[in-house]
Design an enzyme around this catalytic site. Structure first.
Site, short mmCIF file in Angstrom:
data_model
loop_
_atom_site.label_atom_id
_atom_site.label_comp_id
_atom_site.label_asym_id
_atom_site.label_seq_id
_atom_site.Cartn_x
_atom_site.Cartn_y
_atom_site.Cartn_z
N ASP A 17 0.86 -1.18 0.00
CA ASP A 17 0.00 0.00 0.00
C ASP A 17 0.90 1.24 0.00
O ASP A 17 2.10 1.15 0.31
CB ASP A 17 -0.90 -0.04 1.24
CG ASP A 17 -1.87 1.13 1.27
OD1 ASP A 17 -2.49 1.41 0.24
OD2 ASP A 17 -2.00 1.75 2.34
N ASP A 19 -0.11 5.31 0.73
CA ASP A 19 -0.27 6.34 1.75
C ASP A 19 -0.44 5.68 3.12
O ASP A 19 -1.31 4.85 3.32
CB ASP A 19 -1.49 7.21 1.44
CG ASP A 19 -1.31 8.64 1.92
OD1 ASP A 19 -0.70 8.82 2.98
OD2 ASP A 19 -1.77 9.56 1.24
N ASP A 211 -1.62 -0.31 6.04
CA ASP A 211 -1.81 0.38 7.32
C ASP A 211 -3.26 0.38 7.76
O ASP A 211 -3.60 0.99 8.78
CB ASP A 211 -1.31 1.82 7.22
CG ASP A 211 -2.19 2.68 6.31
OD1 ASP A 211 -2.46 2.24 5.17
OD2 ASP A 211 -2.61 3.76 6.73
#
Length: 261
Positions: A17, A19, A211
């Protein structure tokens, strides 16, 4: 007794991933670029997997470079690309688009024309300039028979100052509430984007790194794949411990890839 292998040694393809993992907005996350370089030095394949439909792959690579992460457009799988591929395979030829350049270009490259009237589908992604008229027209198109498709369900976008901005899912919610219709979501946590990313990597044993529990970790769990949750973005350790899904590994940052499994 032999030493335990590093987490990174157990996998072939690393589906990262962006951001919250490699950067926060325009700010780099310390050590992320070095971690990606180290994976490559180990002979591992890296694919950048993002639910953000706003950027083209080329724009993603430029942004990665600005935060110290090396990448190529061929290593990017976005919800825009996956959505366009899925819709093209189904024979869609026109779409009313609520979204930015990345989504529009992906659709056009797949042979799907953005139109304002009589679309086959309404496609909703992140759009920082959407207004009432656009939402109204999207809702009307759905009520007149167009299928409702979302590039991703993220209700929020993590801003650099730690606040959250409305994401694609928040925009989608207005259209769903108006029409009483649930959209088909293509991006994370659903399988199509993960499967497309692994295919882009050339197969192998994947590790999903993210995240967010509700997209990255949930998606890996559904497929029976291993995952690493990093605590540099949305999810806290307390949320990870209490969450409805649990990652295979939890680490403070990407440096955790190089700890014993």
């Amino acid at each position: 007794m032999s030493a335990r292998p590093l987490i990174a040694e157990r996998f072939d393809a690393f589906l990262l991933d962006l951001d919250g993992v490699l950067f926060r907005g325009s700010q780099p996350i310390e050590g992320a670029g070095e971690a990606v370089d180290r994976l490559r030095a180990m002979g591992k394949v890296v694919v950048f997997v993002t639910n953000n439909s706003a950027r083209t792959p080329e724009e993603v690579v430029v942004h990665l470079a600005s935060v110290g992460v090396a990448g190529r457009a061929a290593e990017v799988e976005s919800s825009a690309l996956t959505t366009a591929s899925v819709l093209a395979a189904r024979g869609a030829r026109s779409a009313f688009v609520v979204g930015e350049r990345g989504l529009r270009e992906a659709l056009m490259q797949a042979g799907i024309e953005p139109v304002d009237e009589r679309p086959d589908v309404v496609v909703v992604g992140w759009d920082r300039e959407v207004d009432y008229a656009r939402l109204r027209d999207a809702a009307v198109a759905v009520q007149r028979g167009a299928a409702l498709i979302a590039s991703n369900p993220d209700t929020s976008y993590p801003a650099e100052d730690g606040t959250r901005w409305p994401g694609a899912g928040a925009i989608l919610a207005a259209i769903q509430a108006t029409c009483g219709v649930e959209a088909e979501v293509i991006g994370k946590p659903n399988a199509p984007i993960f499967e497309a990313a692994l295919a882009r990597a050339g197969g192998g044993m994947p590790l999903v790194v993210g995240d967010r529990l509700d997209t990255d970790i949930e998606g890996a769990s559904r497929l029976g794949w291993s995952s690493l949750l990093v605590l540099t973005g949305i999810t806290t350790r307390e949320e990870a411990d209490a969450g409805p899904v649990h990652p295979t590994y939890v680490a403070e940052d990407l440096g955790g890839l190089f700890l014993p499994a």
